[in-house]
Design an enzyme around this catalytic site. Structure first.
Site, PDB file in Angstrom:
ATOM      1  N   GLY A  88       0.535  33.050  30.169  1.00 38.48           N
ATOM      2  CA  GLY A  88      -0.052  31.961  29.379  1.00 38.48           C
ATOM      3  C   GLY A  88      -0.257  30.723  30.246  1.00 38.48           C
ATOM      4  O   GLY A  88       0.595  30.393  31.070  1.00 38.48           O
TER       5      GLY A  88
ATOM      6  N   ARG B 111      -2.929  38.348  31.655  1.00 38.25           N
ATOM      7  CA  ARG B 111      -1.775  39.251  31.729  1.00 38.25           C
ATOM      8  C   ARG B 111      -2.363  40.596  32.150  1.00 38.25           C
ATOM      9  O   ARG B 111      -3.316  41.058  31.522  1.00 38.25           O
ATOM     10  CB  ARG B 111      -1.069  39.334  30.377  1.00 38.25           C
ATOM     11  CG  ARG B 111      -0.514  37.977  29.937  1.00 38.25           C
ATOM     12  CD  ARG B 111       0.395  38.085  28.724  1.00 38.25           C
ATOM     13  NE  ARG B 111       1.046  36.799  28.482  1.00 38.25           N
ATOM     14  CZ  ARG B 111       0.633  35.894  27.592  1.00 38.25           C
ATOM     15  NH1 ARG B 111      -0.404  36.143  26.838  1.00 38.25           N
ATOM     16  NH2 ARG B 111       1.273  34.757  27.447  1.00 38.25           N
TER      17      ARG B 111
ATOM     18  N   ASP C  80       8.558  34.464  33.431  1.00 38.49           N
ATOM     19  CA  ASP C  80       9.430  35.566  33.849  1.00 38.49           C
ATOM     20  C   ASP C  80       8.669  36.850  34.182  1.00 38.49           C
ATOM     21  O   ASP C  80       8.967  37.521  35.166  1.00 38.49           O
ATOM     22  CB  ASP C  80      10.425  35.884  32.721  1.00 38.49           C
ATOM     23  CG  ASP C  80      11.688  35.053  32.861  1.00 38.49           C
ATOM     24  OD1 ASP C  80      11.839  34.377  33.883  1.00 38.49           O
ATOM     25  OD2 ASP C  80      12.512  35.103  31.929  1.00 38.49           O
TER      26      ASP C  80
ATOM     27  N   THR D  84       5.203  27.500  32.293  1.00 35.19           N
ATOM     28  CA  THR D  84       5.107  27.988  30.916  1.00 35.19           C
ATOM     29  C   THR D  84       5.540  26.878  29.974  1.00 35.19           C
ATOM     30  O   THR D  84       6.477  26.134  30.288  1.00 35.19           O
ATOM     31  CB  THR D  84       5.989  29.232  30.660  1.00 35.19           C
ATOM     32  OG1 THR D  84       6.143  29.422  29.245  1.00 35.19           O
ATOM     33  CG2 THR D  84       7.375  29.118  31.266  1.00 35.19           C
TER      34      THR D  84
ATOM     35  N   ASP E  17       7.079  27.325  27.368  1.00 38.60           N
ATOM     36  CA  ASP E  17       8.240  27.767  26.581  1.00 38.60           C
ATOM     37  C   ASP E  17       9.592  27.237  27.081  1.00 38.60           C
ATOM     38  O   ASP E  17      10.574  27.264  26.341  1.00 38.60           O
ATOM     39  CB  ASP E  17       8.304  29.300  26.567  1.00 38.60           C
ATOM     40  CG  ASP E  17       7.080  29.929  25.923  1.00 38.60           C
ATOM     41  OD1 ASP E  17       6.396  29.234  25.148  1.00 38.60           O
ATOM     42  OD2 ASP E  17       6.802  31.114  26.192  1.00 38.60           O
TER      43      ASP E  17
ATOM     44  N   ASP F 121      11.543  28.770  28.976  1.00 36.73           N
ATOM     45  CA  ASP F 121      12.453  29.906  28.740  1.00 36.73           C
ATOM     46  C   ASP F 121      12.910  30.570  30.037  1.00 36.73           C
ATOM     47  O   ASP F 121      13.325  31.729  30.022  1.00 36.73           O
ATOM     48  CB  ASP F 121      11.766  30.939  27.830  1.00 36.73           C
ATOM     49  CG  ASP F 121      10.474  31.470  28.433  1.00 36.73           C
ATOM     50  OD1 ASP F 121       9.995  30.907  29.427  1.00 36.73           O
ATOM     51  OD2 ASP F 121       9.942  32.461  27.896  1.00 36.73           O
TER      52      ASP F 121
ATOM     53  N   ARG G 181       7.925  31.431  22.079  1.00 36.46           N
ATOM     54  CA  ARG G 181       8.298  32.851  22.132  1.00 36.46           C
ATOM     55  C   ARG G 181       9.727  33.022  21.603  1.00 36.46           C
ATOM     56  O   ARG G 181       9.992  32.633  20.487  1.00 36.46           O
ATOM     57  CB  ARG G 181       8.166  33.356  23.574  1.00 36.46           C
ATOM     58  CG  ARG G 181       7.737  34.800  23.679  1.00 36.46           C
ATOM     59  CD  ARG G 181       7.664  35.228  25.113  1.00 36.46           C
ATOM     60  NE  ARG G 181       6.433  34.827  25.746  1.00 36.46           N
ATOM     61  CZ  ARG G 181       5.296  35.521  25.684  1.00 36.46           C
ATOM     62  NH1 ARG G 181       5.260  36.660  25.040  1.00 36.46           N
ATOM     63  NH2 ARG G 181       4.209  35.094  26.287  1.00 36.46           N
TER      64      ARG G 181
HETATM   65  O1  F6P Z   1       4.350  31.903  26.815  1.00 35.83           O
HETATM   66  C1  F6P Z   1       3.500  30.933  26.302  1.00 35.83           C
HETATM   67  C2  F6P Z   1       3.051  31.306  24.908  1.00 35.83           C
HETATM   68  O2  F6P Z   1       2.170  30.297  24.439  1.00 35.83           O
HETATM   69  C3  F6P Z   1       4.178  31.536  23.910  1.00 35.83           C
HETATM   70  O3  F6P Z   1       4.704  30.344  23.399  1.00 35.83           O
HETATM   71  C4  F6P Z   1       3.484  32.388  22.877  1.00 35.83           C
HETATM   72  O4  F6P Z   1       4.433  33.230  22.255  1.00 35.83           O
HETATM   73  C5  F6P Z   1       2.527  33.205  23.714  1.00 35.83           C
HETATM   74  O5  F6P Z   1       2.345  32.527  24.934  1.00 35.83           O
HETATM   75  C6  F6P Z   1       1.180  33.401  23.069  1.00 35.83           C
HETATM   76  O6  F6P Z   1       0.456  34.257  23.869  1.00 35.83           O
HETATM   77  P1  F6P Z   1      -1.122  34.493  23.742  1.00 35.83           P
HETATM   78  O7  F6P Z   1      -1.816  33.327  24.375  1.00 35.83           O
HETATM   79  O8  F6P Z   1      -1.367  35.760  24.465  1.00 35.83           O
HETATM   80  O9  F6P Z   1      -1.450  34.565  22.273  1.00 35.83           O
END
Ligand code: F6P
Length: 322
Positions: A13, A74, A105, A127, A129, A131, A173
Site C-alpha cells: 500500500g 502487491r 512487512d 505504511t 498502519d 504495524d 489492518r
Molecule cells: O497497509 C495499508 C492499508 O491501507 C491497510 O490499512 C488496509 O488494510 C490495506 O492497506 C488496504 O489495502 P488495499 O489498498 O489493497 O485495499
C-alpha cells in the site's frame, strides 16, 4: 564488493512520505557516485525490467506529494520462489548491486528472499498502519493520523448538530495504533482495537449512558479496521441507547494527501540511511526509528520482533474521554 548501481522500489500500500524516501535514496546515492534505477510498480517492475534511470531532477518537486512516483503493487508472482529467482536474475542483467525496498512487512519478506538470492536489499518502513515491530514510526502513519483526525472533526460537526453518535472505522489492518491516536485526538467515547478484547455493553453502551447522564448528547466511537463491523455496531448502539447513530468507513482517503512534516523528514532520513548502507555493501537490513534515532536491524530479526500495543495509552484515552 563495490556498489555501482542500486535500485529503489515502493511495494504494498502506498503511504504519504514515500516520495521523500525515494528522493533521499536517489540523491544520497548520486552524491556518492552510485547510479540509481527507479523500479516501477514494486516487485512487478523487477520481474519485468520496468526501470528508469534516475538523476537529480527525476526526484524534483515530489517531496510534498502523496502517493509514490514509482507506483506500487502487491506482486503474487514475486511471492513464489521462482518469482524471487527471476527477479534476482533481472537484477543481475541490469547490473543492480542492491535494492532499497520501501514498504511494509510483506515487502520486507520479499527483500529477505531476494537477499538470499544474492541481491543485497535494505527495507524502509513505509505504511500508514504503523504495524512494523522494529520501528517506533513508519512513513505515512503521521499523515494518515492527521487525515483521520480532520475527517472525524468534520463528522463531529454534523454529529453534534443532530445529537447523534458517529461510529467511524479507521484503517490499520490488524494494528490499532491509528485508531488509538485518532481516538485520543478526537475525544472518542470508546476506541475499539484488535489488540484489546472488549465487552460491547460495558465498553460502549455503558460509557455512552454514563456520559449521557453527565449531559453529553453526541458521541464518536472509533473502531479499528481490524475490529470492523461498524454498521452492525452503529445499529446495535441505536437499538440499545435510542441514540440515532451513523456508521462511516474513512477508507483510502487516509492513504492520500500531502505528507506532514514528520513524514517528509522521516522519509528523507530513512532513505538516506538505506542508500548509505548499500553504498557500504551492507544488505539484509531494515531501517527503523528508535527513540528518535535512525537505526537498522537484520531483516529476519526485524520480522521476528513482536509489536507491543500501548495498553497504558489505551486506558488513559478512556479515562479522559468520558
Ligand atoms: O497497509 C495499508 C492499508 O491501507 C491497510 O490499512 C488496509 O488494510 C490495506 O492497506 C488496504 O489495502 P488495499 O489498498 O489493497 O485495499
Amino acid at each position: 564488493m563495490n556498489t555501482n548501481t542500486i535500485a529503489v522500489l515502493t511495494s504494498g500500500g502506498d503511504a504519504p512520505g514515500m516520495n521523500a524516501a525515494i528522493r533521499a535514496v536517489v540523491r544520497t546515492a548520486l552524491a556518492d557516485g552510485i547510479r540509481v534505477l527507479g523500479v516501477r510498480r514494486g516487485y512487478n517492475g523487477l520481474l519485468n525490467g520496468d526501470v528508469i534511470d534516475m538523476n537529480l531532477r527525476s526526484v524534483s518537486d515530489i517531496i510534498h506529494h502523496g502517493g509514490t512516483m514509482l507506483y506500487t503493487a502487491r506482486s503474487p508472482e514475486f511471492s513464489t520462489p521462482a518469482g524471487v529467482k527471476k527477479a534476482a536474475n533481472m537484477c543481475r542483467n541490469l547490473n543492480i548491486d542492491g535494492v532499497v525496498v520501501i514498504g511494509g512487512d510483506g515487502s520486507f519478506r520479499g527483500a529477505r528472499d531476494l537477499t538470499a538470492e544474492g541481491i543485497l536489499c535494505v527495507g524502509v518502513p513505509g505504511t500508514i498502519d504503523n504495524d512494523i515491530a522494529c520501528t517506533d514510526y513508519t512513513i505515512g502513519y503521521d499523515t494518515a493520523m492527521n487525515t483521520a483526525m480532520e475527517m472525524v472533526d468534520r463528522l463531529r460537526d454534523t454529529t453534534e448538530s443532530h445529537d447523534r453518535c458517529s461510529v467511524v472505522e479507521v484503517m490499520g489492518r490488524r494494528c490499532g495504533d491509528l485508531a488509538l491516536n485518532t481516538g485520543i485526538a478526537v475525544g472518542a467515547t470508546s476506541i475499539l482495537v484488535p489488540e484489546i478484547p472488549f465487552d460491547f455493553e460495558r465498553d460502549v453502551v455503558e460509557r455512552m449512558r454514563f456520559t449521557q447522564r453527565t449531559g453529553k448528547k453526541h458521541f464518536v466511537i472509533v473502531v479499528a479496521e481490524g475490529v470492523g463491523g461498524v454498521s452492525e455496531i452503529s445499529e446495535k448502539i441505536q437499538q440499545e441507547t435510542g441514540i440515532e447513530s451513523r456508521a462511516t468507513i474513512l477508507g483510502h482517503v487516509q492513504r492520500g494527501g500531502s505528507p506532514t512534516m514528520r513524514d517528509r523528514v522521516l522519509g528523507s532520513l530513512m532513505g538516506n540511511h538505506a542508500a548509505t548502507l548499500l553504498k557500504n555493501g551492507i544488505g539484509n537490513r531494515v531501517v527503523a526509528m528508535k527513540q528518535n534515532k535512525i537505526v537498522d536491524f537484520d531483516i529476519t530479526d526485524a520480522l521476528n520482533q513482536k509489536r507491543v500495543f500501548d495498553v497504558e495509552r489505551y486506558h488513559i484515552a478512556h479515562k479522559i474521554s468520558i
